[in-house]
Design an enzyme around this catalytic site. Structure first.
Site, PDB file in Angstrom:
ATOM      1  N   MET A  27      99.374 -10.783  56.806  1.00 19.92           N
ATOM      2  CA  MET A  27     100.073 -11.249  55.591  1.00 19.92           C
ATOM      3  C   MET A  27     101.243 -12.127  55.902  1.00 19.92           C
ATOM      4  O   MET A  27     102.062 -11.924  56.709  1.00 19.92           O
ATOM      5  CB  MET A  27     100.502  -9.880  54.969  1.00 19.92           C
ATOM      6  N   ALA A  28     101.345 -13.325  55.064  1.00 18.17           N
ATOM      7  CA  ALA A  28     102.416 -14.116  55.330  1.00 18.17           C
ATOM      8  C   ALA A  28     103.662 -13.576  55.081  1.00 18.17           C
ATOM      9  O   ALA A  28     103.996 -12.903  54.178  1.00 18.17           O
ATOM     10  CB  ALA A  28     102.184 -15.298  54.422  1.00 18.17           C
ATOM     11  N   CYS A 113      91.845 -16.681  51.542  1.00 19.05           N
ATOM     12  CA  CYS A 113      93.102 -17.169  50.593  1.00 19.05           C
ATOM     13  C   CYS A 113      92.922 -17.656  49.113  1.00 19.05           C
ATOM     14  O   CYS A 113      92.275 -18.817  49.065  1.00 19.05           O
ATOM     15  CB  CYS A 113      94.173 -18.071  51.343  1.00 19.05           C
ATOM     16  N   LYS A 155      86.783 -13.606  57.685  1.00 16.61           N
ATOM     17  CA  LYS A 155      87.168 -12.862  56.413  1.00 16.61           C
ATOM     18  C   LYS A 155      86.968 -13.856  55.393  1.00 16.61           C
ATOM     19  O   LYS A 155      87.297 -14.964  55.250  1.00 16.61           O
ATOM     20  CB  LYS A 155      88.635 -12.235  56.770  1.00 16.61           C
ATOM     21  N   ASN A 217      87.699  -4.592  52.698  1.00 15.35           N
ATOM     22  CA  ASN A 217      89.086  -4.778  52.623  1.00 15.35           C
ATOM     23  C   ASN A 217      89.440  -4.851  50.930  1.00 15.35           C
ATOM     24  O   ASN A 217      88.549  -5.177  49.960  1.00 15.35           O
ATOM     25  CB  ASN A 217      89.794  -6.245  52.805  1.00 15.35           C
ATOM     26  N   GLY A 218      90.359  -4.211  50.312  1.00 16.38           N
ATOM     27  CA  GLY A 218      90.716  -3.991  48.700  1.00 16.38           C
ATOM     28  C   GLY A 218      90.960  -2.659  48.426  1.00 16.38           C
ATOM     29  O   GLY A 218      90.080  -1.855  48.513  1.00 16.38           O
ATOM     30  N   ARG A 242      98.280  -4.632  51.486  1.00 21.14           N
ATOM     31  CA  ARG A 242      99.152  -4.377  50.796  1.00 21.14           C
ATOM     32  C   ARG A 242      99.559  -2.894  51.006  1.00 21.14           C
ATOM     33  O   ARG A 242     100.733  -2.331  50.747  1.00 21.14           O
ATOM     34  CB  ARG A 242      99.115  -4.755  49.238  1.00 21.14           C
TER      35      ARG A 242
END
Length: 382
Positions: A27-28, A113, A155, A217-218, A242
């Site tokens: 994560m940026a 992204c 990914k 993922n999610g 997140r």
């Protein structure tokens, strides 16, 4: 305390045994060496904790900011790096530098992204639509990493939007070209981070990709979510983004759940304060006190989510600038407050769905392998 239904199997990615089968998503602005270390302290050292997205072109040019971003802790193994690129040549060259200089033990490739500045140049979640170019990029990284025995994983998202789904082709191509695992964020680029992830797509990908692990993922905001995803999709492991913002201890809960052990209850505010202080110290070590504490500010709302903390104290914490000030402020928190019931709700960016910005004519020919112009100039970190 709740109890996991059953233990899950460790994950084999190349020469690495990932146990439990849990991955910290890059994560940026978040997954720098300090945050990764914090997550590892709670979770298993043999899970994967991936650094912020690194641009292949920036590695080739040895951009100073990028070279700092690929800092790993002394005992951080395996070292996982996420690489972004749209040009097979620069991807191959960057990979050769990374493995030749022993800078990473695992490379993950970013094709998920959804940010407009990325997709408008044909990168990120837009790129798998161009099947031949996608194939060439994956092949370039895998072949460059192979001599050093460094596994490459891929990914991606479900697709650009509901009318342009790419994930099944992307999974098969990545598998064909030697990727050691694939991971699916079960949203389209058009969804961004809004709405609900479609876990049924993970199940379909698992049916299509049979020789390498498939990760999901999610919408994993708790250990129970992770167990549910594995049970409902058959995926081999989970990627958490997140859900761990302001909750690095989630990796301890995931470790317990995946090993069939009781899931620990969430920490009281006093424990959260200690973790917050530890995070600040790690950031100060990595970036220097001034920059490190400024970086910590964005984490405050996540750490305090659901706790009844006064507005004035919240504001002060969100403006903290020194470790001494942080010590004073966390000392004012009520250490006896129990972990809130609503803390498993979504956190981090959600936003709204929207039309995906693409290069002109991008959808005309999915077999066109022309390298997008200018996309490689993006900065590391997203």
């Amino acid at each position: 305390m709740s109890t996991a239904l059953h233990a899950t199997k460790p994950l084999k990615i190349g020469r690495h045994l990932v146990d439990p089968a849990v991955v910290l998503a890059p994560m940026a602005g978040i997954t720098n060496v300090a945050f990764r270390q914090l997550c590892r302290e709670f979770g298993s050292p043999t899970s994967l904790y991936v650094c912020e997205m690194i641009t292949a072109r920036a590695i080739v040019e040895r951009d100073s900011k990028t070279m700092q971003m690929i800092t790993f802790g002394e005992d951080e193994r395996p070292r996982s790096m996420q690489l972004y690129g749209v040009d097979p040549k620069s991807m191959a060259e960057a990979t050769r530098i990374i493995v030749g200089e022993d800078r990473a033990d695992h490379i993950d490739m970013n094709f998920g992204c959804p940010v407009p500045k990325v997709t408008r140049k044909g990168g990120g979640a837009a790129l798998p639509y161009k099947r031949q170019l996608f194939r060439q990029i994956v092949r370039a990284a895998v072949r460059a990493a192979e001599p050093a025995g460094v596994p490459v994983t891929v990914k991606f998202r479900i697709g650009i939007d509901d009318d342009h789904l790419t994930y099944l082709d992307a999974g098969r191509i990545a598998e064909d070209e030697g990727a050691q695992a694939v991971a699916l964020h079960a949203r389209t680029a058009a969804q961004r981070y809004s709405g609900q992830a479609d876990w049924s797509a993970i199940a379909r990908l698992k049916e299509a990709v049979t020789s390498v692990p498939v990760l999901g993922n999610g919408d994993i905001f708790s250990a129970r979510d992770a167990l549910d995803m594995v049970a409902k999709t058959g995926c081999d492991g989970v990627v958490v983004g997140r859900g761990c913002l302001g909750r690095p201890w989630l990796f301890g809960e995931l470790q317990a759940a995946f090993r069939g052990e009781p899931i620990p209850e969430g920490p009281r505010l006093g424990q959260v304060a200690s973790i917050l202080r530890r995070h600040g110290a790690l950031l100060a070590d990595f970036l220097g006190e001034d920059k490190g504490l400024r970086d910590l500010r964005k984490h405050m709302a996540w750490y305090l989510k659901g706790f009844p903390v006064g507005a004035e104290l919240r504001r002060s914490l969100a403006m903290v600038s020194t470790l001494a000030e942080l010590d004073d402020l966390v000392g004012r928190l009520d250490p006896t407050l129990e972990f809130p019931d609503n803390a498993d709700e979504p956190r981090g960016r959600q936003g709204s769905p929207g039309k995906v910005v693409l290069p002109e004519g991008w959808l005309d020919d999915p077999e066109d392998a022309t390298v997008p112009v200018g996309a490689d100039e993006l900065h590391s970190g997203g």
